[in-house]
Design an enzyme around this catalytic site. Sequence first.
Site, PDB file in Angstrom:
ATOM      1  N   HIS A  99       0.883  -1.170   0.000  1.00 50.28           N
ATOM      2  CA  HIS A  99       0.000   0.000   0.000  1.00 50.28           C
ATOM      3  C   HIS A  99       0.920   1.220   0.000  1.00 50.28           C
ATOM      4  O   HIS A  99       2.034   1.162   0.535  1.00 50.28           O
ATOM      5  CB  HIS A  99      -0.825   0.097   1.276  1.00 50.28           C
ATOM      6  CG  HIS A  99      -1.682  -1.082   1.612  1.00 50.28           C
ATOM      7  ND1 HIS A  99      -1.196  -2.184   2.249  1.00 50.28           N
ATOM      8  CD2 HIS A  99      -3.016  -1.291   1.432  1.00 50.28           C
ATOM      9  CE1 HIS A  99      -2.189  -3.047   2.440  1.00 50.28           C
ATOM     10  NE2 HIS A  99      -3.299  -2.531   1.955  1.00 50.28           N
ATOM     11  N   ASP A 102       2.480   1.961   3.313  1.00 46.09           N
ATOM     12  CA  ASP A 102       3.471   1.000   3.834  1.00 46.09           C
ATOM     13  C   ASP A 102       4.883   1.463   3.516  1.00 46.09           C
ATOM     14  O   ASP A 102       5.804   1.230   4.283  1.00 46.09           O
ATOM     15  CB  ASP A 102       3.314  -0.394   3.194  1.00 46.09           C
ATOM     16  CG  ASP A 102       1.928  -0.955   3.327  1.00 46.09           C
ATOM     17  OD1 ASP A 102       1.233  -0.592   4.287  1.00 46.09           O
ATOM     18  OD2 ASP A 102       1.541  -1.766   2.456  1.00 46.09           O
TER      19      ASP A 102
HETATM   20  C1  XUL Z   1      -7.401  -6.547   4.538  1.00 48.62           C
HETATM   21  C2  XUL Z   1      -6.617  -6.980   3.382  1.00 48.62           C
HETATM   22  C3  XUL Z   1      -5.766  -5.955   2.750  1.00 48.62           C
HETATM   23  C4  XUL Z   1      -5.713  -6.026   1.263  1.00 48.62           C
HETATM   24  C5  XUL Z   1      -4.986  -4.877   0.616  1.00 48.62           C
HETATM   25  O1  XUL Z   1      -8.176  -7.534   5.093  1.00 48.62           O
HETATM   26  O2  XUL Z   1      -6.647  -8.136   3.019  1.00 48.62           O
HETATM   27  O3  XUL Z   1      -4.492  -6.063   3.285  1.00 48.62           O
HETATM   28  O4  XUL Z   1      -5.113  -7.191   0.830  1.00 48.62           O
HETATM   29  O5  XUL Z   1      -5.480  -3.653   1.001  1.00 48.62           O
END
Ligand code: XUL
Length: 435
Positions: A99, A102
Amino acid sequence: MAYFESVNKIAYEGKESKNPFAFKFYNPEEVVAGKTMEEHFRFGMAYWHTLTAGGSDPFGTNTAVRSYDKYSGMDLAKVRVEAAFEFMEKMNLPYFCFHDVDIAPEGSTLREFYSNIDTIVDLIEDQMKGTGKKLLWNTANMFTNPRFMHGAASTCNADVYAHAAAQVKKGLEVGKRLGAENYVFWGGREGYDTLLNTDMQLEQDNIARMFHMAVDYAKEIGFDAQFLIEPKPKEPTKHQYDFDAATSIAFLQKYGLDKHFKLNLEANHATLAGHTFDHEIRVARINGMLGSLDANQGDLLIGWDTDEFPVDIYDATLTMYEVLKNGGLGKGGVNFDAKVRRASFEAEDLFLAHIAGMDTYAKGLKVAAKLIEDRVFDDFIEKRYSSFSEGIGAEVVEGKATLASLAEYALNNETPRKNESGRQELLKATLNQYI
Ligand code: XUL
Ligand code: CO
Ligand code: CO
């Protein structure tokens, strides 16, 4: 500098190995069903769980001990890039996912966030060139910051909507720069808790509008990644709009987005929705919508997304069975959206956990390939539905039958063929023989 000094590169040593820091089943070069294991899985590291998370839970602060703990802010973000690539190198993970938040601190303005991202993306790009590691997908975190309390694309606040759009725009630019093979949308806070304050239709229309804007912008900048929606039924909101694969596919079809998107399916999300992972993958597969997988597992006794590393061979087998039947994951891969338990606080645990996950999937793949090779279920299923390959059944399948023609057939068919046993118990016992 080495950030994981105590661990060397993890190698395949085979099933009999007693070395905890070795693969027992994952042998990247080994060919299974016509492809190497490396090609089958395209394993990815989740930046957020492996580099950023520290083991905090609602009852306690971080427990994780990491060599880069002494840094903070942008210094920490820079050091984490080096640590991330050292980890992927040693772990033999060809891909990673992140993300925006991150990799870089948000700072106090959107401009500062953009600039922090640019600085870190420069470093990531250098590391990618030096190591050959690739970006499976990136995404924008539009759920952690308090501004997203009412949602991001589903918010009631148009200024927040614009901020979310700005993050997606930047995410697409970053994805293009780093050659991301996919771009993910997990609807973190895209859902609601009570209809008493919610305009469900406007919220869903607005989500679709943002997806269309993203499709348009990707086209404009020449970013040809596969777009993925990641379904999840609840948590953080009570009713997440992308409940499961079937709901998400219907949403994409309703808004004319199904040509541009596939699904990123997560094991723990499947079980939260009251489905098995293989059910979700099958739904996606028969609709031509299987994109990528977030590998993890939930806990039978716990009602939230525990994101545990996958160690269940049975589930991994049925998962890889579906993947093989899909002809592979295409541009997708298997990303470990999984975290070590809070008490597994040492850096070594990160390696041990990934070894466990990769070995579990590797073993699952081998069992699944054998099941397919021996046509264990195929033959049974073919026979089970054989009445639809001839006579009246074939007329149904070919679209020639009508209610009238079927009624006439039934009226003249005094001795209908007998039902045969579904043999579930036998099939499950046979599966156990293969595992
Ligand atoms: C949350 C989840 C996230 C997504 C990306 O449950 O799985 O980490 O994979 O935003
Ligand atoms: Co996920
Ligand atoms: Co999840």
